[in-house]
Design a protein around this motif. Structure first.
Motif, short mmCIF file in Angstrom:
data_model
loop_
_atom_site.label_atom_id
_atom_site.label_comp_id
_atom_site.label_asym_id
_atom_site.label_seq_id
_atom_site.Cartn_x
_atom_site.Cartn_y
_atom_site.Cartn_z
N THR A 1 9.54 25.83 39.82
CA THR A 1 10.09 24.65 40.50
C THR A 1 11.61 24.75 40.45
OG1 THR A 1 10.23 23.30 38.50
CG2 THR A 1 8.13 23.26 39.71
N TYR A 2 12.29 23.99 41.29
CA TYR A 2 13.76 23.98 41.27
C TYR A 2 14.27 23.50 39.92
CZ TYR A 2 15.15 25.20 46.01
OH TYR A 2 15.44 25.90 47.17
N LEU A 3 13.54 22.58 39.29
CA LEU A 3 13.98 22.08 37.98
C LEU A 3 13.91 23.19 36.94
CD1 LEU A 3 14.90 19.60 36.36
CD2 LEU A 3 12.49 19.15 35.84
N GLU A 4 12.80 23.93 36.94
CA GLU A 4 12.65 25.04 35.99
C GLU A 4 13.73 26.10 36.23
OE1 GLU A 4 7.78 24.88 35.36
OE2 GLU A 4 8.64 26.00 37.05
N PHE A 5 14.01 26.40 37.49
CA PHE A 5 15.01 27.41 37.81
C PHE A 5 16.40 26.95 37.38
CE2 PHE A 5 17.91 29.87 40.41
CZ PHE A 5 17.33 31.13 40.44
N PHE A 6 16.70 25.67 37.60
CA PHE A 6 18.01 25.13 37.22
C PHE A 6 18.22 25.24 35.71
CE2 PHE A 6 20.86 21.54 36.17
CZ PHE A 6 21.95 21.86 36.96
N ILE A 7 17.17 24.95 34.95
CA ILE A 7 17.26 25.05 33.48
C ILE A 7 17.38 26.51 33.05
CG2 ILE A 7 16.00 24.64 31.33
CD1 ILE A 7 14.73 22.17 32.71
N LEU A 8 16.55 27.36 33.66
CA LEU A 8 16.52 28.78 33.28
C LEU A 8 17.85 29.48 33.54
CD1 LEU A 8 14.69 31.08 32.24
CD2 LEU A 8 14.04 31.51 34.63
N TYR A 9 18.52 29.14 34.65
CA TYR A 9 19.76 29.82 35.02
C TYR A 9 20.98 28.91 34.85
CZ TYR A 9 17.05 33.71 36.80
OH TYR A 9 16.22 34.80 36.89
N ALA B 1 24.26 30.71 34.12
CA ALA B 1 24.82 31.38 35.31
C ALA B 1 25.52 30.35 36.19
CB ALA B 1 23.71 32.07 36.08
N PHE B 2 24.95 29.15 36.27
CA PHE B 2 25.57 28.11 37.10
C PHE B 2 26.86 27.59 36.46
CE2 PHE B 2 21.08 27.31 38.72
CZ PHE B 2 21.30 27.97 39.91
N VAL B 3 26.89 27.54 35.14
CA VAL B 3 28.12 27.11 34.46
C VAL B 3 29.23 28.13 34.69
CG1 VAL B 3 29.19 26.69 32.22
CG2 VAL B 3 26.92 25.73 32.72
N THR B 4 28.87 29.41 34.56
CA THR B 4 29.85 30.49 34.78
C THR B 4 30.26 30.58 36.24
OG1 THR B 4 28.83 31.74 33.00
CG2 THR B 4 30.30 32.95 34.47
N GLY B 5 29.25 30.43 37.11
CA GLY B 5 29.53 30.44 38.54
C GLY B 5 28.81 31.58 39.25
N LEU C 1 24.55 18.58 42.00
CA LEU C 1 24.46 19.26 40.70
C LEU C 1 25.36 20.49 40.66
CD1 LEU C 1 20.60 19.06 40.12
CD2 LEU C 1 22.39 17.49 39.32
N LEU C 2 25.59 21.09 41.83
CA LEU C 2 26.50 22.24 41.94
C LEU C 2 27.57 21.89 42.95
CD1 LEU C 2 23.92 25.20 42.20
CD2 LEU C 2 24.99 24.28 40.13
N GLU C 3 28.70 22.64 42.88
CA GLU C 3 29.77 22.44 43.86
C GLU C 3 30.41 23.77 44.18
OE1 GLU C 3 32.39 19.70 41.97
OE2 GLU C 3 33.07 21.13 40.45
N ILE C 4 30.96 23.88 45.38
CA ILE C 4 31.62 25.12 45.82
C ILE C 4 33.11 25.02 45.56
CG2 ILE C 4 32.06 26.65 47.77
CD1 ILE C 4 29.54 25.53 49.10
N ASN C 5 33.65 26.01 44.88
CA ASN C 5 35.09 26.06 44.60
C ASN C 5 35.68 27.36 45.13
OD1 ASN C 5 35.31 23.58 43.13
ND2 ASN C 5 34.25 24.58 41.43
N ARG D 1 33.09 30.45 44.82
CA ARG D 1 32.21 30.42 43.65
C ARG D 1 31.50 29.07 43.63
NH1 ARG D 1 35.20 32.44 39.19
NH2 ARG D 1 36.36 30.50 39.10
N ILE D 2 30.18 29.14 43.39
CA ILE D 2 29.38 27.93 43.20
C ILE D 2 29.16 27.76 41.71
CG2 ILE D 2 27.13 26.82 43.58
CD1 ILE D 2 26.93 28.29 46.22
N GLU D 3 29.54 26.58 41.21
CA GLU D 3 29.39 26.36 39.77
C GLU D 3 28.90 24.93 39.52
OE1 GLU D 3 34.16 25.65 39.04
OE2 GLU D 3 33.30 27.63 38.72
N MET D 4 28.48 24.70 38.30
CA MET D 4 27.92 23.40 37.96
C MET D 4 28.99 22.32 38.04
SD MET D 4 25.39 22.52 34.75
CE MET D 4 24.38 23.96 35.04
N SER D 5 28.63 21.22 38.67
CA SER D 5 29.55 20.09 38.82
C SER D 5 29.49 19.20 37.58
CB SER D 5 29.14 19.26 40.05
OG SER D 5 27.86 18.69 39.83
N LYS D 6 30.34 18.20 37.55
CA LYS D 6 30.33 17.25 36.45
C LYS D 6 28.98 16.54 36.38
CE LYS D 6 32.77 13.18 34.69
NZ LYS D 6 33.87 12.20 34.94
N ALA D 7 28.43 16.16 37.56
CA ALA D 7 27.12 15.51 37.61
C ALA D 7 26.03 16.46 37.13
CB ALA D 7 26.82 15.04 39.04
N GLY D 8 26.18 17.77 37.47
CA GLY D 8 25.22 18.77 37.03
C GLY D 8 25.23 18.93 35.52
#
Length: 314
Positions: A239-247, A250-254, A281-285, A294-301
């Motif tokens: 699920t997208y939730l499982e993938f978001f937790i698993l990676y 990577a999302f924090v790093t970007g 949950l993510l934002e483009i910078n 780079r796409i990385e985790m947002s403050k809301a994420g």
């Protein structure tokens, strides 16, 4: 609980049914209800008819005593006042019942009385009216005692069949002061709870959406990634939730779209990230001095991830 007194409108022709109407009044009073109509009204003109209609409007039940006479004719409608009253009560949805004098009852009256008991001038109209009345709620009676029994029985039946308003003495009504105060207190408490709920709901929002709302959607939506990206060549399902937790790391790093990134990272960037971006949950910078993004985790994420961690460790 105070017993309701019903107002019951009595309708009949006048001279020929005085005794029967008096029996009806006694039966209604004996049942602790309120008779209306009676000798207060005599058919005659439009203003009297309008007054009668007002009384019918205010009554809980309408009762017709139908003998052998049709009654005085209203000149405009060409119907008897009794028929007009009966049809008006039906039109207004007021429960209606009738006691109909049996022929044997009428013949006995005719033998004893000096006035006319049977209709002579408008017999056809009388027959049509009686035929119509007989299709509704009726009780056929043979004497005045029968009238009283029929009325008492009909009142009980109609009380059970209809939500009648009735009248209650003011002294018998419970003091409503306490009820009003309690109701006002509950209204204030309800308003307070509504405001608290609105604040909680506002606090639950991470971006444009609430925490539970995002979690519910991500749990429902699934991802399938081809095994060509992995050494074991097995397809990846989550699920997208499982993938978001698993990676999450990577999302924090970007995740970038620069030239040379792996096919798997490119797949994440172009195929998976857009939905997570749409929920904030993510934002483009843009990377300073670089042509890639780079796409990385947002403050809301980050807040969403922290709440997931707290839930999972309870």
């Amino acid at each position: 609980m105070a017993k309701k007194k019903l107002q019951i409108f009595i309708s009949s022709t006048y001279i020929d049914l005085k005794e029967e109407r008096q029996a009806a009044v006694e039966a209604i009073l004996g049942s602790r209800h309120i008779p209306a109509g009676m000798e207060l009204f005599k058919a005659g003109n439009t203003s009297q008819l309008e007054t009668i209609k007002k009384w019918i409007n205010e009554s809980d039940l309408y009762m017709l005593i139908l003998g052998g006479r049709y009654g005085s004719i209203e000149p405009i409608l060409g119907k008897s006042y009794t028929q007009i009253e009966y049809e008006y009560a039906l039109e207004k949805g007021i429960p209606v019942f009738a006691v109909v004098l049996d022929d044997s009852f009428l013949y006995r009256k005719a033998a004893d009385k000096s006035y006319e008991v049977f209709e002579k001038d408008n017999k056809e109209k009388y027959n049509e009216f009686k035929e119509f009345v007989m299709t509704k709620i009726i009780k056929i009676v043979d004497d005045c005692k029968d009238i009283q029994i029929a009325i008492k029985d009909s009142i009980v039946e109609l009380e059970n069949d209809y939500p009648l308003c009735g009248w209650v003495r003011a002294s018998e009504i419970e003091d409503s002061t306490k009820i009003i105060k309690e109701n006002n207190r509950l209204l204030k408490e309800n308003e307070k709870l509504k405001n608290q709920f609105a604040k909680i709901k506002e606090q639950d929002k991470l971006s444009k959406f609430g925490y539970e709302e995002i979690k519910r959607v991500l749990k429902k939506k699934t991802i399938k990634i081809s095994g060509e990206y992995f050494d074991d060549k097995k397809d990846f399902n989550a699920t997208y939730l499982e993938f978001f937790i698993l990676y999450k790391n990577a999302f924090v790093t970007g995740i970038t779209n620069r030239v040379g990134v792996s096919d798997f990272q490119s797949h994440i960037y172009h195929k998976i990230c857009p939905l997570l971006i749409s929920f904030g949950l993510l934002e483009i910078n843009k990377v300073t001095g670089a042509v890639y993004r780079r796409i990385e985790m947002s403050k809301a994420g980050l807040e969403f991830m922290a709440r997931l961690e707290i839930e999972n460790n309870k």
